[in-house]
Design a protein around this motif. Sequence first.
Motif, PDB file in Angstrom:
ATOM      1  N   THR A  95     -14.957 -39.167  23.135  1.00 19.61           N
ATOM      2  CA  THR A  95     -15.636 -40.396  22.707  1.00 19.61           C
ATOM      3  C   THR A  95     -17.095 -40.085  22.380  1.00 19.61           C
ATOM      4  O   THR A  95     -18.000 -40.836  22.752  1.00 19.61           O
ATOM      5  CB  THR A  95     -15.555 -41.487  23.793  1.00 19.61           C
ATOM      6  N   TRP A  96     -17.332 -38.972  21.726  1.00 20.91           N
ATOM      7  CA  TRP A  96     -18.687 -38.591  21.349  1.00 20.91           C
ATOM      8  C   TRP A  96     -19.202 -39.527  20.265  1.00 20.91           C
ATOM      9  O   TRP A  96     -18.426 -40.209  19.588  1.00 20.91           O
ATOM     10  CB  TRP A  96     -18.731 -37.133  20.912  1.00 20.91           C
ATOM     11  N   GLN A  97     -20.522 -39.545  20.082  1.00 20.13           N
ATOM     12  CA  GLN A  97     -21.157 -40.550  19.230  1.00 20.13           C
ATOM     13  C   GLN A  97     -21.822 -39.925  17.994  1.00 20.13           C
ATOM     14  O   GLN A  97     -22.286 -38.788  18.027  1.00 20.13           O
ATOM     15  CB  GLN A  97     -22.217 -41.307  20.026  1.00 20.13           C
ATOM     16  N   ALA A  98     -21.870 -40.706  16.923  1.00 19.35           N
ATOM     17  CA  ALA A  98     -22.596 -40.319  15.713  1.00 19.35           C
ATOM     18  C   ALA A  98     -23.825 -41.210  15.567  1.00 19.35           C
ATOM     19  O   ALA A  98     -23.759 -42.421  15.813  1.00 19.35           O
ATOM     20  CB  ALA A  98     -21.707 -40.462  14.480  1.00 19.35           C
ATOM     21  N   PHE A  99     -24.931 -40.601  15.193  1.00 24.41           N
ATOM     22  CA  PHE A  99     -26.164 -41.325  14.874  1.00 24.41           C
ATOM     23  C   PHE A  99     -26.456 -41.023  13.409  1.00 24.41           C
ATOM     24  O   PHE A  99     -27.052 -39.992  13.097  1.00 24.41           O
ATOM     25  CB  PHE A  99     -27.303 -40.857  15.785  1.00 24.41           C
ATOM     26  N   PRO A 100     -25.997 -41.872  12.485  1.00 21.64           N
ATOM     27  CA  PRO A 100     -26.060 -41.556  11.052  1.00 21.64           C
ATOM     28  C   PRO A 100     -27.432 -41.794  10.429  1.00 21.64           C
ATOM     29  O   PRO A 100     -27.570 -42.457   9.400  1.00 21.64           O
ATOM     30  CB  PRO A 100     -25.001 -42.495  10.457  1.00 21.64           C
ATOM     31  N   HIS A 101     -28.455 -41.253  11.046  1.00 21.00           N
ATOM     32  CA  HIS A 101     -29.824 -41.422  10.568  1.00 21.00           C
ATOM     33  C   HIS A 101     -30.590 -40.120  10.785  1.00 21.00           C
ATOM     34  O   HIS A 101     -30.216 -39.304  11.629  1.00 21.00           O
ATOM     35  CB  HIS A 101     -30.535 -42.556  11.319  1.00 21.00           C
ATOM     36  N   HIS A 102     -31.668 -39.951  10.048  1.00 19.77           N
ATOM     37  CA  HIS A 102     -32.527 -38.790  10.271  1.00 19.77           C
ATOM     38  C   HIS A 102     -33.319 -38.996  11.565  1.00 19.77           C
ATOM     39  O   HIS A 102     -33.668 -40.120  11.936  1.00 19.77           O
ATOM     40  CB  HIS A 102     -33.482 -38.595   9.102  1.00 19.77           C
TER      41      HIS A 102
END
Length: 274
Positions: A95-102
């Motif tokens: 259940t790892w997370q993505a942070f779709p930002h710089h």
Amino acid sequence: MIIEHALAESLRKSSQPISLLVIGAGGNGSAVFLHLPYLHQALRVWGHAGLSVTLADGDMVSETNCVRQPFASSDIGLNKAIVLVNRVNLFWGLTWQAFPHHFRKDSLKDHTAQPQLVISCVDTRAARETIAHVLTRSGSHITYWLDLGNNAASGQFVLGQPANGRNRRIGSRLRTVVELYPEIAAPQIGEDPLPSCSAAEALERQEPYINHVLATSALAMLARLFRYGAIAHHGAFYNAATGRMSTIPVDPGLWKTIRRRSRRLLQSAKKRAA
């Protein structure tokens, strides 16, 4: 005499997963991220609670990325972090997370969201400068910073302890990449050429497998630190042309020598850029 660095007390077999932030999902970042599940599995076998990982990148997959990065043509136009996190979670049941930002200076302003370990895989001096600023400010409580970088046929990785609210300013503290090599985070001396939009030119600027060698070598070092509680080196330089890897020993005396030499090089670079 061999000097060793002992694993920080806060990371020794905690009942909670080690929180880890990977900044960048390009060549090095994607290679690191796709190998992290193996470290997660190993940690659980060794009595740790494993890893809780967030991958941060604001870039979208391009056609050129499909040449030497783990993306398919069906991924083009999608966010890199989201693509890789979904892929890893589906395959490994995580259940790892993505942070779709710089990553920016305010990305970790919330103290409760700060990771224990940051792995940066960025390709500009300005990006490293931002990361160094965030990790070393007084409100930061990040324990370790592992940085990876490379050019066409060589690269390096350096594990350090940012001088912040978590790490005491003592002689044995692992020096970070920007402390040892300040030019790597000095945008005023100019940036290296950015990745090309041409697949052929992209391969010319960066040979295949450099990213994988750096990623697996860096994670092997981390694995030893977590398993045995100590390491005698905290980084290395790899040269694909010669096949040689030169480690950076845990040695305060050597750190001083490196920093003196690096400061001279930085001053010379600034004069040339002026």
